[in-house]
Design a protein around this motif. Structure first.
Motif, PDB file in Angstrom:
ATOM      1  N   MET A   1       0.841  -1.192   0.000  1.00 33.69           N
ATOM      2  CA  MET A   1       0.000   0.000   0.000  1.00 33.69           C
ATOM      3  C   MET A   1       0.876   1.243   0.000  1.00 33.69           C
ATOM      4  O   MET A   1       1.789   1.378   0.815  1.00 33.69           O
ATOM      5  N   ILE A   2       0.616   2.168  -0.926  1.00 33.73           N
ATOM      6  CA  ILE A   2       1.366   3.413  -1.039  1.00 33.73           C
ATOM      7  C   ILE A   2       0.584   4.514  -0.326  1.00 33.73           C
ATOM      8  O   ILE A   2      -0.574   4.771  -0.647  1.00 33.73           O
ATOM      9  N   SER A   3       1.215   5.158   0.648  1.00 36.08           N
ATOM     10  CA  SER A   3       0.543   6.213   1.405  1.00 36.08           C
ATOM     11  C   SER A   3       0.845   7.577   0.792  1.00 36.08           C
ATOM     12  O   SER A   3       1.985   7.878   0.423  1.00 36.08           O
ATOM     13  N   VAL A   4      -0.200   8.407   0.702  1.00 34.42           N
ATOM     14  CA  VAL A   4      -0.089   9.699   0.034  1.00 34.42           C
ATOM     15  C   VAL A   4      -0.615  10.809   0.944  1.00 34.42           C
ATOM     16  O   VAL A   4      -1.646  10.650   1.605  1.00 34.42           O
ATOM     17  N   LEU A   5       0.098  11.937   0.952  1.00 32.70           N
ATOM     18  CA  LEU A   5      -0.352  13.135   1.659  1.00 32.70           C
ATOM     19  C   LEU A   5      -0.739  14.182   0.624  1.00 32.70           C
ATOM     20  O   LEU A   5       0.005  14.405  -0.336  1.00 32.70           O
ATOM     21  N   LEU A   6      -1.888  14.834   0.810  1.00 31.66           N
ATOM     22  CA  LEU A   6      -2.367  15.854  -0.115  1.00 31.66           C
ATOM     23  C   LEU A   6      -2.149  17.237   0.497  1.00 31.66           C
ATOM     24  O   LEU A   6      -2.592  17.501   1.622  1.00 31.66           O
ATOM     25  N   ALA A   7      -1.482  18.123  -0.232  1.00 31.08           N
ATOM     26  CA  ALA A   7      -1.244  19.482   0.253  1.00 31.08           C
ATOM     27  C   ALA A   7      -1.750  20.474  -0.788  1.00 31.08           C
ATOM     28  O   ALA A   7      -1.155  20.630  -1.856  1.00 31.08           O
ATOM     29  N   ASP A   8      -2.863  21.119  -0.485  1.00 26.14           N
ATOM     30  CA  ASP A   8      -3.460  22.105  -1.391  1.00 26.14           C
ATOM     31  C   ASP A   8      -4.376  22.987  -0.557  1.00 26.14           C
ATOM     32  O   ASP A   8      -5.063  22.498   0.345  1.00 26.14           O
ATOM     33  N   ASP A   9      -4.383  24.284  -0.843  1.00 27.32           N
ATOM     34  CA  ASP A   9      -5.193  25.177  -0.018  1.00 27.32           C
ATOM     35  C   ASP A   9      -6.669  25.174  -0.404  1.00 27.32           C
ATOM     36  O   ASP A   9      -7.476  25.818   0.255  1.00 27.32           O
ATOM     37  N   GLU A  10      -7.029  24.442  -1.464  1.00 26.84           N
ATOM     38  CA  GLU A  10      -8.432  24.347  -1.861  1.00 26.84           C
ATOM     39  C   GLU A  10      -8.988  22.976  -1.472  1.00 26.84           C
ATOM     40  O   GLU A  10      -8.525  21.943  -1.963  1.00 26.84           O
ATOM     41  N   ALA A  11      -9.980  22.982  -0.600  1.00 20.19           N
ATOM     42  CA  ALA A  11     -10.562  21.734  -0.113  1.00 20.19           C
ATOM     43  C   ALA A  11     -11.164  20.906  -1.245  1.00 20.19           C
ATOM     44  O   ALA A  11     -11.086  19.671  -1.232  1.00 20.19           O
ATOM     45  N   LEU A  12     -11.751  21.577  -2.242  1.00 19.57           N
ATOM     46  CA  LEU A  12     -12.340  20.843  -3.365  1.00 19.57           C
ATOM     47  C   LEU A  12     -11.287  20.107  -4.177  1.00 19.57           C
ATOM     48  O   LEU A  12     -11.521  18.995  -4.662  1.00 19.57           O
ATOM     49  N   VAL A  13     -10.125  20.714  -4.337  1.00 16.09           N
ATOM     50  CA  VAL A  13      -9.033  20.062  -5.065  1.00 16.09           C
ATOM     51  C   VAL A  13      -8.565  18.834  -4.298  1.00 16.09           C
ATOM     52  O   VAL A  13      -8.374  17.762  -4.874  1.00 16.09           O
ATOM     53  N   ARG A  14      -8.409  18.981  -2.976  1.00 17.78           N
ATOM     54  CA  ARG A  14      -7.993  17.842  -2.166  1.00 17.78           C
ATOM     55  C   ARG A  14      -9.023  16.714  -2.257  1.00 17.78           C
ATOM     56  O   ARG A  14      -8.663  15.532  -2.355  1.00 17.78           O
ATOM     57  N   ALA A  15     -10.298  17.070  -2.237  1.00 17.97           N
ATOM     58  CA  ALA A  15     -11.354  16.057  -2.317  1.00 17.97           C
ATOM     59  C   ALA A  15     -11.307  15.335  -3.660  1.00 17.97           C
ATOM     60  O   ALA A  15     -11.479  14.113  -3.731  1.00 17.97           O
TER      61      ALA A  15
END
Length: 217
Positions: A1-15
């Motif tokens: 399993m590859i774990s990923v962290l999302l960093a973006d100031d727009e919640a919709l983009v992260r979603a």
């Protein structure tokens, strides 16, 4: 399993990114961050394999956050995402230690492939970005003769040169292994030595070395 962290100031983009990533069985999102400072803290907390990092964020931008993350112990791979395809963004990201640079309109399949490649120590750039990097660096380097560029490759073994050519052609480790009839582990060992001998920090810099020396046209 590859774990990923999302960093973006727009919640919709992260979603949206989370939705794409979690459609697969081998990728999981372990955390999110709304700015660069949160991203740095989240990396320490979650220890992800890969970070998808937006460039333009408050408090600490994605470039500065990438540099801080990559200076840590056993840092994750960082793929920079942006809506702006500009030379300065590309070069700042690569100089900060980013493993890849993708536009936000990259097709989902290519995004998933980029994450998997980054997790394996490989890298992926948008084709248009790769062309920018090659063109700009070779244009800036016209004063250097091909002989000087070849001289820089002097410490390389024949096998390391073969691997360098494959990187210059944009091939991933698995493709290189098949082309040169070696295991992926051996390919990774050669690439590690290429980084050391050529004082490179990412695969794009290795590709540039191949282009400058005339190994790849």
């Amino acid at each position: 399993m590859i774990s990923v962290l999302l960093a973006d100031d727009e919640a919709l983009v992260r979603a949206g990114l989370r939705m794409i990533l979690e459609t697969t069985a081998d990728l999981t999102v372990v955390g999110e961050a709304g700015d660069g400072r949160e991203a740095v803290a989240a990396v320490s907390r979650h220890r992800p394999d890969v970070v998808l990092m937006d460039i333009r964020m408050p408090r600490l931008d994605g470039i500065a956050a990438t540099a801080e993350i990559r200076e840590g112990t056993q840092p994750p791979s960082v793929i920079v995402l942006t809506t702006f395809n500009t030379d300065d963004d590309v070069f700042r990201a690569l100089e900060a230690g980013a493993n890849g640079f993708l536009l936000k309109d990259t097709p989902p399949a290519d995004l998933l492939r980029a994450v998997r490649l980054a997790a394996s120590g490989d890298a992926m750039l948008s084709p248009s970005v790769t062309r920018q990097v090659i063109h700009r660096l070779t244009a800036e380097d016209r004063s250097r003769t091909r002989a000087e560029a070849l001289g820089r490759l002097g410490p390389l073994t024949d096998r390391e040169r073969e691997v360098l050519v494959q990187i210059g052609l944009g091939h991933a480790n698995a493709v290189i292994a098949r082309a040169l009839h070696m295991s992926e582990a051996t390919v990774k060992s050669h690439i590690t030595r290429l980084f050391e001998k050529l004082a490179a920090t990412n695969r794009v810099q290795l590709a540039i070395a191949a282009f400058r020396a005339g190994l790849v046209e």
